[in-house]
Structures are given as structure tokens and as C-alpha cells.
Scaffold this active site. Structure first.
Site, PDB file in Angstrom:
ATOM      1  N   ASP A  43       0.831  -1.169  -0.057  1.00  0.00           N
ATOM      2  CA  ASP A  43      -0.016  -0.036  -0.077  1.00  0.00           C
ATOM      3  C   ASP A  43       0.962   1.066   0.105  1.00  0.00           C
ATOM      4  O   ASP A  43       2.148   1.220   0.538  1.00  0.00           O
ATOM      5  CB  ASP A  43      -1.039  -0.010   1.181  1.00  0.00           C
ATOM      6  CG  ASP A  43      -1.822  -0.782   1.194  1.00  0.00           C
ATOM      7  OD1 ASP A  43      -2.244  -1.351   0.067  1.00  0.00           O
ATOM      8  OD2 ASP A  43      -2.511  -1.670   2.256  1.00  0.00           O
ATOM      9  N   PRO A  44       0.384   2.231  -0.474  1.00  0.00           N
ATOM     10  CA  PRO A  44       1.158   3.473  -0.478  1.00  0.00           C
ATOM     11  C   PRO A  44       1.692   4.239   0.805  1.00  0.00           C
ATOM     12  O   PRO A  44       2.853   4.298   0.741  1.00  0.00           O
ATOM     13  CB  PRO A  44       0.301   4.566  -1.281  1.00  0.00           C
ATOM     14  CG  PRO A  44      -0.628   3.822  -1.985  1.00  0.00           C
ATOM     15  CD  PRO A  44      -0.897   2.566  -1.198  1.00  0.00           C
TER      16      PRO A  44
END
Length: 288
Positions: A43-44
């Protein structure tokens, strides 16, 4: 670097705020190679290890050993979010649980589990991504999936936050573990930090910053497959394999379904699967 032919394994340490796709694109520009594939995104908001295969080595992705996964995680108690992590909106509040409540909940979240994926995930129902429905405010019922959590190690409590190390199988959502830990402890919780420290045999300590990939940092792709059996080919058999033809497995001393076929110099020629007394090439990296 443009115009060069890069090939092999690249380990990248992704920073927070960068998507995995952005990290791949940086590697493409730096190495001058469009063919780069990953063995699992982050995930970012998460940081840590991205395992990339470059050039013709992308064909080897199905053989990469990616388990177990080891994550360093921080779980914040007192609030649950709609994304199960720090990027979402708070959807529930609760008191911070006592440590003994959390310890009991950890025990319940160890082993073979049925886990409901996060509402904001890439899971599909009838061809639609869960995160697409969630962004439109639609409720999508996600079926539980079987996952395995090998181990939790509690590092320390810091006020409302708990630092842990989670070892699990691929496909496990650590965000969902944080959510479920809060609920089982009679509280509410979400994931406030995540770092992938290990994927199978590979560690983030071996990785290069995502902003600094260079061809000199490429490693043999077989480093991502240390358990794969190896067999050395004679020159005539190398020629056969490059044409996709089977070669004899010899006296069957190698008792394995798959095997890395190498030339005398130790370079990978192909990945093959056993068919009776023969090795049948499945992925050929050497041109005929």
C-alpha cells in the site's frame, strides 16, 4: 543506461507515500528496461521490501519463493477506520484495551484463520473491485478467505499504539488483522504503520532505496528461488533446452517436480518440470 539489457532480481526499499507502481516505473527509467514485474505490492502508506524481476527474468515470477512474509506493524487502539488503516475515516471509537485482552486476542488470530478482506481492497465480487464500490459509498459483502498467521511478536506499547512483528502467509491483510485484533480485544483498532521486512528468503536489509536503483544492484534471479533444485546441463542438452526440447533427468537423483537447468558456467538456461524420466522446459531464458 538507456539501451542496455538489464536482467535479474532487484530488491527495492519502498518509502511511504510512493505507490508500488511508481517504484516499478523508477526502476524502469533507471535501468532502461520496460519489462519489470513485482512479486507483491505494498500500500502507498507502507514501506519496505519490493521484490522485482527485470527483463526476461519476469517470466520467473511464478517460481519466486515469497513466503513467509514478515511485517513490522504498528496498531493504534481506540478507533477503527473504514480502510482499516491510517488513511481512512474513523468509523468507530472505543476505549484502549488492557494488554492482557490484546494478548488473548493475538492468540485467537494465530494459525489458520478465516479473514474478511478490507472494504478498500482489490478483492472482486462479480467482477467489481471492492475499493471501487467503497469509494462510491456502496456496501459490498466480501466473503472470508483462508489465511495463515504463523506468529506475532509484541515489541512494545507506546500509549495507544502497539508495535508488533507479524509473520504470515501470502494473501494475509495485516490491515484486517489490526481491525480484528481491536474487535476481539473488545476495542477498536486500525493499522497506523506497516513495513515489509522479509518476503521468503529475501530481506529489506538487502534492498536499495527506491530512488537509487542501478544495474550494478541486480542479482541472479535464482536468489529468489533458493529451494529450487538445480541440474547442470551438458552443452548438447543446453542447445536442446533452448529449443524447448526435453532432456533426460538422468538417474533421477534429483527428486523434484521443478528444476533450474544451468549451463556449466552456472548460468540459468531454463526452468523445467519433470515428465517421467525427462526435464521438460517450461520457461526458457536462453535464446536458441
Amino acid at each position: 543506461m538507456a539501451g542496455t539489457r538489464s536482467e535479474g532480481l532487484l530488491l527495492v526499499d519502498k518509502p511511504a507515500g510512493m505507490t508500488s507502481h511508481d517504484a516499478v516505473n523508477r526502476a524502469r527509467r533507471a535501468l532502461g528496461e520496460r519489462r519489470i514485474g513485482h512479486a507483491g505490492t505494498l500500500d502507498p502508506f507502507a514501506t519496505g521490501l519490493l521484490v522485482l524481476l527485470v527483463g526476461k527474468a519476469t517470466r520467473l515470477l511464478p517460481y519466486v519463493e515469497g513466503e513467509p512474509k514478515v511485517y513490522e506493524a504498528t496498531i493504534r487502539f481506540g478507533a477503527e477506520t473504514d480502510t482499516d488503516d491510517l488513511t481512512g475515516s474513523v468509523s468507530a471509537h472505543a476505549n484502549v484495551p488492557a494488554p492482557e485482552q490484546v494478548e488473548r486476542a493475538i492468540a485467537l488470530l494465530t494459525g489458520e484463520l478465516e479473514q474478511v478482506p478490507p472494504a478498500y481492497s482489490a478483492k472482486q465480487v462479480d467482477g467489481r473491485r471492492a475499493y471501487s464500490a467503497a469509494r462510491r459509498g456502496e456496501t459490498m459483502v466480501l466473503a472470508p478467505v483462508a489465511v495463515r498467521v504463523h506468529d506475532w511478536k509484541v515489541r512494545q506499547w507506546r500509549g495507544e499504539e502497539l508495535d508488533v512483528v507479524v509473520t504470515c502467509a501470502g494473501g494475509t491483510y495485516v490491515r484486517a488483522l489490526a481491525r480484528d485484533l481491536g474487535r476481539l480485544a473488545g476495542s477498536a483498532a486500525h493499522l497506523s504503520a506497516l513495513r515489509r521486512a522479509r518476503s521468503g528468503p529475501l530481506t529489506v536489509a538487502e534492498a536499495t532505496p527506491a530512488s537509487e536503483p542501478e544495474a550494478s544492484m541486480l542479482r541472479p534471479a535464482l536468489d529468489a528461488m533458493p529451494s529450487l533444485a538445480r541440474a547442470t546441463l551438458e552443452p548438447d542438452d543446453v542447445e536442446r533446452v533452448t529449443r524447448g526440447l526435453p532432456v533426460s533427468a538422468g538417474d533421477a537423483a534429483i527428486d523434484a517436480r521443478c528444476c533450474a537447468l544451468l549451463d556449466r558456467a552456472g548460468s540459468l538456461v531454463a526452468i523445467a518440470e519433470r515428465s517421467g524420466g525427462w526435464w521438460q522446459p517450461k520457461v526458457v531464458l536462453r535464446e536458441a
